[in-house]
Design a protein around this motif. Structure first.
Motif, PDB file in Angstrom:
ATOM      1  N   ALA A  39      14.809  15.166  -1.283  1.00 19.95           N
ATOM      2  CA  ALA A  39      13.573  15.611  -1.933  1.00 19.95           C
ATOM      3  C   ALA A  39      12.975  14.515  -2.807  1.00 19.95           C
ATOM      4  CB  ALA A  39      13.848  16.861  -2.772  1.00 19.95           C
ATOM      5  N   PHE A  40      13.818  13.656  -3.361  1.00 14.94           N
ATOM      6  CA  PHE A  40      13.343  12.615  -4.277  1.00 14.94           C
ATOM      7  C   PHE A  40      12.754  11.428  -3.507  1.00 14.94           C
ATOM      8  CE2 PHE A  40      16.637  15.187  -6.126  1.00 14.94           C
ATOM      9  CZ  PHE A  40      15.974  15.671  -7.242  1.00 14.94           C
ATOM     10  N   ILE A  41      13.400  11.042  -2.430  1.00 20.02           N
ATOM     11  CA  ILE A  41      12.841   9.996  -1.564  1.00 20.02           C
ATOM     12  C   ILE A  41      11.528  10.512  -0.962  1.00 20.02           C
ATOM     13  CG2 ILE A  41      13.140   8.706   0.591  1.00 20.02           C
ATOM     14  CD1 ILE A  41      16.161   8.607  -0.036  1.00 20.02           C
ATOM     15  N   ASN A  42      11.553  11.753  -0.476  1.00 19.22           N
ATOM     16  CA  ASN A  42      10.351  12.338   0.119  1.00 19.22           C
ATOM     17  C   ASN A  42       9.198  12.330  -0.887  1.00 19.22           C
ATOM     18  OD1 ASN A  42      12.035  12.816   2.285  1.00 19.22           O
ATOM     19  ND2 ASN A  42      12.133  15.023   1.978  1.00 19.22           N
ATOM     20  N   THR A  43       9.493  12.667  -2.130  1.00 17.95           N
ATOM     21  CA  THR A  43       8.458  12.691  -3.173  1.00 17.95           C
ATOM     22  C   THR A  43       7.894  11.303  -3.419  1.00 17.95           C
ATOM     23  OG1 THR A  43       9.415  14.625  -4.258  1.00 17.95           O
ATOM     24  CG2 THR A  43       8.026  13.194  -5.611  1.00 17.95           C
ATOM     25  N   MET A  44       8.761  10.297  -3.509  1.00 19.91           N
ATOM     26  CA  MET A  44       8.278   8.936  -3.759  1.00 19.91           C
ATOM     27  C   MET A  44       7.401   8.451  -2.610  1.00 19.91           C
ATOM     28  SD  MET A  44      11.316   6.990  -5.838  1.00 19.91           S
ATOM     29  CE  MET A  44      12.771   7.763  -5.164  1.00 19.91           C
ATOM     30  N   VAL A  45       7.744   8.832  -1.397  1.00 17.53           N
ATOM     31  CA  VAL A  45       6.928   8.449  -0.242  1.00 17.53           C
ATOM     32  C   VAL A  45       5.585   9.184  -0.277  1.00 17.53           C
ATOM     33  CG1 VAL A  45       6.757   8.598   2.275  1.00 17.53           C
ATOM     34  CG2 VAL A  45       8.887   7.830   1.218  1.00 17.53           C
ATOM     35  N   GLU A  46       5.631  10.481  -0.551  1.00 18.67           N
ATOM     36  CA  GLU A  46       4.391  11.264  -0.549  1.00 18.67           C
ATOM     37  C   GLU A  46       3.450  10.922  -1.694  1.00 18.67           C
ATOM     38  OE1 GLU A  46       3.729  15.339   0.647  1.00 18.67           O
ATOM     39  OE2 GLU A  46       5.901  15.533   0.724  1.00 18.67           O
ATOM     40  N   THR A  47       3.992  10.712  -2.884  1.00 19.98           N
ATOM     41  CA  THR A  47       3.114  10.447  -4.024  1.00 19.98           C
ATOM     42  C   THR A  47       2.592   9.019  -3.987  1.00 19.98           C
ATOM     43  OG1 THR A  47       4.978   9.902  -5.460  1.00 19.98           O
ATOM     44  CG2 THR A  47       4.168  12.174  -5.530  1.00 19.98           C
ATOM     45  N   ALA A  48       3.400   8.100  -3.536  1.00 22.13           N
ATOM     46  CA  ALA A  48       3.032   6.686  -3.361  1.00 22.13           C
ATOM     47  C   ALA A  48       2.627   5.978  -4.651  1.00 22.13           C
ATOM     48  CB  ALA A  48       1.939   6.516  -2.311  1.00 22.13           C
ATOM     49  N   ASP A  49       2.237   6.703  -5.672  1.00 22.51           N
ATOM     50  CA  ASP A  49       1.832   6.109  -6.941  1.00 22.51           C
ATOM     51  C   ASP A  49       3.031   6.021  -7.870  1.00 22.51           C
ATOM     52  OD1 ASP A  49       0.758   5.354  -9.364  1.00 22.51           O
ATOM     53  OD2 ASP A  49      -0.464   7.164  -9.618  1.00 22.51           O
ATOM     54  N   PRO A  50       3.561   4.820  -8.111  1.00 19.65           N
ATOM     55  CA  PRO A  50       4.743   4.687  -8.969  1.00 19.65           C
ATOM     56  C   PRO A  50       4.505   5.100 -10.418  1.00 19.65           C
ATOM     57  CG  PRO A  50       3.944   2.527  -8.280  1.00 19.65           C
ATOM     58  CD  PRO A  50       3.114   3.554  -7.575  1.00 19.65           C
ATOM     59  N   GLU A  51       3.249   5.302 -10.784  1.00 19.79           N
ATOM     60  CA  GLU A  51       2.944   5.741 -12.152  1.00 19.79           C
ATOM     61  C   GLU A  51       2.824   7.258 -12.277  1.00 19.79           C
ATOM     62  OE1 GLU A  51       3.104   3.593 -14.655  1.00 19.79           O
ATOM     63  OE2 GLU A  51       3.605   2.147 -13.090  1.00 19.79           O
ATOM     64  N   SER A  52       2.865   7.968 -11.175  1.00 21.46           N
ATOM     65  CA  SER A  52       2.719   9.424 -11.234  1.00 21.46           C
ATOM     66  C   SER A  52       3.957  10.052 -11.875  1.00 21.46           C
ATOM     67  CB  SER A  52       2.502  10.010  -9.846  1.00 21.46           C
ATOM     68  OG  SER A  52       3.720  10.039  -9.130  1.00 21.46           O
ATOM     69  N   PRO A  53       3.778  11.176 -12.588  1.00 30.33           N
ATOM     70  CA  PRO A  53       4.926  11.859 -13.194  1.00 30.33           C
ATOM     71  C   PRO A  53       5.992  12.251 -12.168  1.00 30.33           C
ATOM     72  CG  PRO A  53       2.891  12.695 -14.129  1.00 30.33           C
ATOM     73  CD  PRO A  53       2.506  11.795 -12.971  1.00 30.33           C
ATOM     74  N   ALA A  54       5.582  12.702 -10.991  1.00 32.43           N
ATOM     75  CA  ALA A  54       6.552  13.090  -9.967  1.00 32.43           C
ATOM     76  C   ALA A  54       7.379  11.893  -9.515  1.00 32.43           C
ATOM     77  CB  ALA A  54       5.831  13.719  -8.772  1.00 32.43           C
ATOM     78  N   HIS A  55       6.736  10.758  -9.333  1.00 34.58           N
ATOM     79  CA  HIS A  55       7.451   9.538  -8.936  1.00 34.58           C
ATOM     80  C   HIS A  55       8.458   9.157 -10.018  1.00 34.58           C
ATOM     81  CE1 HIS A  55       8.215   5.376  -7.763  1.00 34.58           C
ATOM     82  NE2 HIS A  55       7.703   5.679  -6.581  1.00 34.58           N
ATOM     83  N   HIS A  56       8.050   9.263 -11.274  1.00 32.61           N
ATOM     84  CA  HIS A  56       8.964   8.945 -12.385  1.00 32.61           C
ATOM     85  C   HIS A  56      10.196   9.844 -12.372  1.00 32.61           C
ATOM     86  CE1 HIS A  56       6.975   5.844 -14.790  1.00 32.61           C
ATOM     87  NE2 HIS A  56       5.827   6.393 -14.401  1.00 32.61           N
ATOM     88  N   VAL A  57       9.997  11.146 -12.178  1.00 31.49           N
ATOM     89  CA  VAL A  57      11.125  12.076 -12.154  1.00 31.49           C
ATOM     90  C   VAL A  57      12.046  11.761 -10.971  1.00 31.49           C
ATOM     91  CG1 VAL A  57      11.810  14.504 -11.921  1.00 31.49           C
ATOM     92  CG2 VAL A  57       9.886  13.884 -13.395  1.00 31.49           C
ATOM     93  N   ALA A  58      11.469  11.461  -9.825  1.00 36.09           N
ATOM     94  CA  ALA A  58      12.269  11.123  -8.640  1.00 36.09           C
ATOM     95  C   ALA A  58      13.065   9.838  -8.869  1.00 36.09           C
ATOM     96  CB  ALA A  58      11.367  10.985  -7.416  1.00 36.09           C
ATOM     97  N   ALA A  59      12.429   8.829  -9.462  1.00 36.25           N
ATOM     98  CA  ALA A  59      13.124   7.565  -9.751  1.00 36.25           C
ATOM     99  C   ALA A  59      14.219   7.776 -10.796  1.00 36.25           C
ATOM    100  CB  ALA A  59      12.121   6.513 -10.223  1.00 36.25           C
ATOM    101  N   GLU A  60      13.958   8.612 -11.792  1.00 38.22           N
ATOM    102  CA  GLU A  60      14.976   8.924 -12.806  1.00 38.22           C
ATOM    103  C   GLU A  60      16.196   9.567 -12.164  1.00 38.22           C
ATOM    104  OE1 GLU A  60      13.150  11.405 -15.788  1.00 38.22           O
ATOM    105  OE2 GLU A  60      11.777   9.805 -16.406  1.00 38.22           O
ATOM    106  N   HIS A  61      15.965  10.453 -11.210  1.00 42.52           N
ATOM    107  CA  HIS A  61      17.081  11.089 -10.500  1.00 42.52           C
ATOM    108  C   HIS A  61      17.960  10.025  -9.847  1.00 42.52           C
ATOM    109  CE1 HIS A  61      19.392  13.498  -7.674  1.00 42.52           C
ATOM    110  NE2 HIS A  61      18.968  12.674  -6.729  1.00 42.52           N
ATOM    111  N   LYS A  62      17.328   9.096  -9.154  1.00 41.29           N
ATOM    112  CA  LYS A  62      18.097   8.037  -8.484  1.00 41.29           C
ATOM    113  C   LYS A  62      18.901   7.218  -9.499  1.00 41.29           C
ATOM    114  CE  LYS A  62      17.049   9.005  -4.280  1.00 41.29           C
ATOM    115  NZ  LYS A  62      18.112   9.446  -3.353  1.00 41.29           N
ATOM    116  N   GLU A  63      18.300   6.942 -10.652  1.00 42.01           N
ATOM    117  CA  GLU A  63      19.014   6.185 -11.692  1.00 42.01           C
ATOM    118  C   GLU A  63      20.195   6.985 -12.249  1.00 42.01           C
ATOM    119  OE1 GLU A  63      18.790   2.971 -12.516  1.00 42.01           O
ATOM    120  OE2 GLU A  63      17.253   2.779 -10.965  1.00 42.01           O
ATOM    121  N   LYS A  64      20.052   8.291 -12.361  1.00 46.03           N
ATOM    122  CA  LYS A  64      21.160   9.139 -12.834  1.00 46.03           C
ATOM    123  C   LYS A  64      22.309   9.147 -11.830  1.00 46.03           C
ATOM    124  CE  LYS A  64      18.201  12.210 -15.546  1.00 46.03           C
ATOM    125  NZ  LYS A  64      17.553  13.551 -15.551  1.00 46.03           N
TER     126      LYS A  64
END
Length: 195
Positions: free
Chosen positions: A102-127
């Protein structure tokens, strides 16, 4: 009742976003599937973007709890415990509802690294990387930070490959590569957990 409505909204949105994609699912569809009215939706969420962020935060907690459960159930010793990630992924890839990450899918779909959803998805990967780092530290690995990122990369690659291939084999191949990485990595004579 407000909590019940919010829960129904989040459950419907999470299922729909994962099955069909964030962009493919509109507010009307979430309302229809959840049985919650528009006014109630807007009492809980100012916009669809807020729903996406809340769904991701919720899924992050559940996914990491699931991973911890796989780690705790593992019979592997401390030096091999990071491989429990791949054991868990093999299990997940076999599920009928597996649609990738779901997190990879979100980063691909949102495409904007500054979007809140992208941030949450990237934070998940860092955790997840931080959890692997802790396991590697407990296992006595010297370059645990680099190894954690390498194992996470293998995990993400296995997820995408499993989605493409439709089998669990990607987790097994990734685990084999991870095993080689761990077997050639410098370690303390005793794992930190044993000291």
């Amino acid at each position: 009742m407000a909590t019940n409505a919010k829960e129904r909204l989040l459950s419907a949105a999470e299922r729909l976003f994962y099955e069909e994609g964030i962009r493919a699912v509109g507010i009307e569809r979430i309302l229809s599937e959840s049985g919650v009215g528009r006014a109630s939706f807007y009492r809980h969420f100012p916009s669809k973007d807020d729903v996406v962020v809340e769904v991701l935060r919720r899924r992050d907690g559940m996914w990491r709890a699931w991973l911890d459960g796989r780690i705790e159930a593992s019979e592997r010793g401390p030096e091999e415990l990071p491989l429990a990630l791949f054991d868990g992924l093999a299990e997940r890839f076999a599920a009928a509802d597996f649609r990738g990450c779901a997190f990879i899918n979100t980063m691909v779909e949102t495409a904007d690294p500054e979007s809140p959803a992208h941030h949450v998805a990237a934070e998940h990967k860092e955790k997840v990387i931080a959890r692997l780092d802790a396991l590697l530290t407990d296992g006595g690995y010297h370059d645990h930070e680099t190894l954690a990122r390498q194992l996470a990369l293998l995990g993400d690659g296995a997820i995408v490959t499993a989605l493409r291939e439709g089998t669990t084999e990607a987790a097994l191949r990734a685990r084999a590569v991870a095993t080689v990485l761990l077997s050639t990595a410098d370690r303390a004579a005793e794992p930190a957990e044993a000291r």
